[in-house]
Design a protein around this motif. Structure first.
Motif, mmCIF file in Angstrom:
data_model
loop_
_atom_site.group_PDB
_atom_site.id
_atom_site.type_symbol
_atom_site.label_atom_id
_atom_site.label_comp_id
_atom_site.label_asym_id
_atom_site.label_seq_id
_atom_site.Cartn_x
_atom_site.Cartn_y
_atom_site.Cartn_z
ATOM 1 N N PRO A 116 0.806 -1.232 0.000
ATOM 2 C CA PRO A 116 0.000 0.000 0.000
ATOM 3 C C PRO A 116 0.836 1.277 0.000
ATOM 4 O O PRO A 116 0.407 2.303 -0.525
ATOM 5 N N ASP A 117 2.053 1.219 0.585
ATOM 6 C CA ASP A 117 2.886 2.426 0.643
ATOM 7 C C ASP A 117 3.702 2.637 -0.629
ATOM 8 O O ASP A 117 4.510 3.559 -0.716
ATOM 9 N N GLU A 119 5.916 0.517 -1.924
ATOM 10 C CA GLU A 119 7.094 -0.338 -1.985
ATOM 11 C C GLU A 119 6.751 -1.645 -2.700
ATOM 12 O O GLU A 119 5.611 -2.107 -2.662
#
Length: 237
Positions: A116-117, A119
């Motif tokens: 989700p971030d 990465e």
């Protein structure tokens, strides 16, 4: 009269002398003096070097075209294609993944996915729970010595389940198996509702409804399963 003749003779003699001189001069003029020798260098053709062929750049090795897939159930993502390998996390149902490789048995897919971030993560997921539009055309990737194939057992977990000390929910839980985990089946209870498995250094039981295997019908019924079934029936009565 004599004087005139003498003058005429002198005149004719003069003309003769002049004619002789003129002829000598003409002869000299007609004979060209040899020209001074001029040494000229022989010009050889200029050397033109042969053009050197320009080396062709090395052919780039084509990269694998990722195949998109969707996770159909919550699964563990592992470091290598084996349930014995350490889990690096879990992906939930409907998670998007991209397949870039597979193991030799095609039981596992090497995948990458986005957190989700933003990465990017990478690992191995059970092929049974990754849906694709068709059979992924990806290369077989070496497992790097990881445990695969028969060592994964003869059954696959299809739903997260408890591992118990006996064939029933009244027995103590020893741990949990996740979707995609492989198990080695060694027996079943008389009703075939619970399956005996190899677990750690001993044996344990799991609910049969959440195990996928082709050998369940052929599994033996061990003596302890009969004893436990009798005890359970007596307790229920």
């Amino acid at each position: 009269m004599k004087t005139q003749k003498k003058s005429l003779l002198l005149f004719l003699l003069g003309i003769s002398l002049l004619s002789a001189c003129s002829m000598e001069v003409s002869k000299v003029a007609d004979t060209a003096a040899p020209a001074a020798g001029i040494i000229t260098a022989t010009l050889y053709p200029t050397f033109t070097p042969r053009a050197t062929a320009t080396p062709m750049p090395a052919t780039a090795i084509p990269t694998v075209e990722p195949v998109s897939g969707t996770v159909s159930a919550q699964i563990n993502i592992r470091q290598s294609p084996s349930t014995a390998s350490e889990s690096v996390g879990m992906l939930g149902i409907n998670s998007k993944v991209w397949i870039i490789g597979k193991d030799a048995q095609e039981k596992w897919y090497q995948i990458y996915f986005d957190f989700p971030d933003g990465e990017r993560g990478e690992g191995w997921g059970a092929a049974n729970y990754i849906q694709t539009a068709g059979k992924p055309d990806v290369p077989v990737v070496s497992s790097g010595g990881a445990s695969t194939g028969e060592e994964d057992g003869n059954g696959i977990v299809t739903q997260q389940i408890n591992i118990r000390t006996g064939p029933g929910i009244s027995f103590d839980a020893l741990g949990i198996l996740n979707i995609g985990d492989g198990v080695t089946l060694i027996g079943k209870n008389p009703e075939g509702t619970w399956l005996k498995i190899e677990y750690a250094s001993g044996e344990a039981w799991v609910f049969a409804a959440y195990i996928e295997s082709d050998v369940i019908d052929d599994l033996p019924i061990p003596e302890d399963a009969v004893v436990m079934a009798t005890e359970i029936a007596a307790t229920a009565a």
